[in-house]
Design a protein around this motif. Structure first.
Motif, PDB file in Angstrom:
ATOM      1  N   SER A  23      -6.032   4.380   4.051  1.00  0.00           N
ATOM      2  CA  SER A  23      -5.810   3.621   2.499  1.00  0.00           C
ATOM      3  C   SER A  23      -6.996   4.151   1.370  1.00  0.00           C
ATOM      4  O   SER A  23      -7.346   3.993  -0.115  1.00  0.00           O
ATOM      5  CB  SER A  23      -6.370   2.348   2.904  1.00  0.00           C
ATOM      6  OG  SER A  23      -4.774   2.084   3.231  1.00  0.00           O
ATOM      7  N   GLY A  40      -2.363  -3.922  -1.157  1.00  0.00           N
ATOM      8  CA  GLY A  40      -2.277  -2.596  -1.905  1.00  0.00           C
ATOM      9  C   GLY A  40      -3.494  -2.715  -3.239  1.00  0.00           C
ATOM     10  O   GLY A  40      -3.545  -1.889  -4.168  1.00  0.00           O
ATOM     11  N   GLY A  80      -1.045   4.022   2.855  1.00  0.00           N
ATOM     12  CA  GLY A  80      -2.174   4.148   2.731  1.00  0.00           C
ATOM     13  C   GLY A  80      -2.464   3.809   3.731  1.00  0.00           C
ATOM     14  O   GLY A  80      -1.432   2.412   4.083  1.00  0.00           O
ATOM     15  N   TRP A 103      -5.793  -3.521   2.560  1.00  0.00           N
ATOM     16  CA  TRP A 103      -5.307  -2.758   2.481  1.00  0.00           C
ATOM     17  C   TRP A 103      -3.332  -3.451   2.544  1.00  0.00           C
ATOM     18  O   TRP A 103      -2.526  -3.248   1.794  1.00  0.00           O
ATOM     19  CB  TRP A 103      -5.244  -2.399   4.203  1.00  0.00           C
ATOM     20  CG  TRP A 103      -4.403  -1.861   4.270  1.00  0.00           C
ATOM     21  CD1 TRP A 103      -3.297  -0.431   4.372  1.00  0.00           C
ATOM     22  CD2 TRP A 103      -2.840  -2.085   5.345  1.00  0.00           C
ATOM     23  NE1 TRP A 103      -1.763   0.307   4.839  1.00  0.00           N
ATOM     24  CE2 TRP A 103      -1.955  -0.856   5.278  1.00  0.00           C
ATOM     25  CE3 TRP A 103      -2.628  -3.003   5.482  1.00  0.00           C
ATOM     26  CZ2 TRP A 103      -0.576  -1.251   5.871  1.00  0.00           C
ATOM     27  CZ3 TRP A 103      -1.402  -3.382   6.515  1.00  0.00           C
ATOM     28  CH2 TRP A 103      -0.338  -2.196   7.052  1.00  0.00           C
ATOM     29  N   SER A 158       0.272  -1.339   0.149  1.00  0.00           N
ATOM     30  CA  SER A 158       0.158   0.121   0.273  1.00  0.00           C
ATOM     31  C   SER A 158       0.553   1.408  -0.697  1.00  0.00           C
ATOM     32  O   SER A 158       1.079   2.428   0.035  1.00  0.00           O
ATOM     33  CB  SER A 158      -0.770  -0.192   1.099  1.00  0.00           C
ATOM     34  OG  SER A 158      -2.252  -1.133   1.485  1.00  0.00           O
TER      35      SER A 158
END
Length: 300
Positions: free
Chosen positions: A276, A224, A51, A221, A36
């Motif tokens: 995120s 990503g 994020g 998360w 992320s």
């Protein structure tokens, strides 16, 4: 509500199944070729965009290695707001005032009797006196219940924002924020305003889904997975709470974009850490940066 919960709740990212998403993007799954964290380039100028998850579980540490890679390469860290200022007594007092009606009124005057009774029952199930509901705005009620719910399912560790802010301060790296604490206090005061019945009904419904929802969001998360984050966070908020979607996601992204562009015109390397949900979707920061002509690639 204690100060630590208020600080966490103030770092809004996106919607609750609405509020769960605001305070609890965490994860269980892992893949070798995903993260992320993104590298954004404009010629020779670079910044990193991560994020974040505002609250984690103990087992979610250590964090994905890409976060440390970006941190070590960065000269400055940029958060959604000034995290140090959020800890001051003055801001804490203003936040406490923001979650209460200032005119002596009550939520019971803004939602149906049946829904208020349901709320009172759930409130007491968490060991809270029903009298404590008096004067609280929807935001104060939902944040309190959400944070207690998250603690019950083990989501109670330091989040990414606090982790890297503390580390940067300790190691002497400059830190800054994309918006003021006054702006975040404003978001807090107006959550659910004008549609309290729908906001409270959906928020109470979603408390029962917390454990499953956390696992889903967590995996998206760490990987990503922008499509997954859009499905879990953005689509629901856009459909069920369009006004909040515009205020908490679209409007803030638009406010942040000029600042991010300015960072890409200077030499210091920034590591920008935001919730995120702000990265996903057509109006998310990743897509908007690509449309603006910047090179955006996942950090490996």
């Amino acid at each position: 509500m204690d100060n630590s919960l208020m600080r966490c709740a103030m770092r809004f990212t996106q919607g609750v199944r609405r509020l769960l998403t605001l305070v609890c993007l965490t994860v269980v799954a892992t893949t070798a070729q995903a993260s992320s964290v993104w590298k954004v380039s404009s010629g020779d100028n670079v910044l990193y965009l991560g994020g974040t998850v505002h609250v984690l579980r103990q087992q979610d540490y250590p964090l994905p290695v890409e976060f440390d890679r970006a941190y070590l390469r960065a000269d400055r860290l940029v958060f959604e707001t000034d995290l140090a200022q959020l800890r001051t007594t003055d801001v804490q007092q203003r936040m406490q005032r923001a979650i209460r009606y200032g005119d002596g009124s009550d939520l019971s005057q803004r939602i149906s009797a049946g829904l208020y009774q349901r709320l009172a029952t759930i409130w007491q199930q968490y060991g809270l006196p029903v009298e404590a509901l008096n004067g609280l705005r929807p935001s104060g009620i939902v944040i309190t219940l959400t944070m207690l719910n998250l603690k019950q399912i083990g989501v109670d560790a330091q989040g990414i924002d606090d982790y890297y802010h503390s580390r940067a301060v300790k190691e002497g790296k400059p830190v800054s924020g994309l918006e003021t604490v006054d702006q975040q206090i404003g978001f807090l005061a107006t959550m659910g305003e004008g549609d309290e019945e729908t906001f409270m009904r959906m928020s109470l419904d979603e408390l029962d889904e917390a454990a499953t929802f956390v696992d889903d969001i967590l995996a998206a998360w760490r990987q990503g997975d922008l499509d997954g984050l859009e499905h879990l966070i953005v689509e629901d908020m856009r459909r069920e709470s369009p006004a909040q979607y515009q205020t908490l996601l679209v409007g803030r992204n638009q406010h942040w974009m000029p600042q991010i562009k300015a960072m890409l015109r200077d030499r210091p390397v920034e590591f920008v850490l935001v919730g995120s949900g702000h990265l996903a979707g057509d109006e998310g920061l990743i897509k908007q940066l690509q449309l603006a002509g910047y090179q955006v690639e996942r950090l490996q």
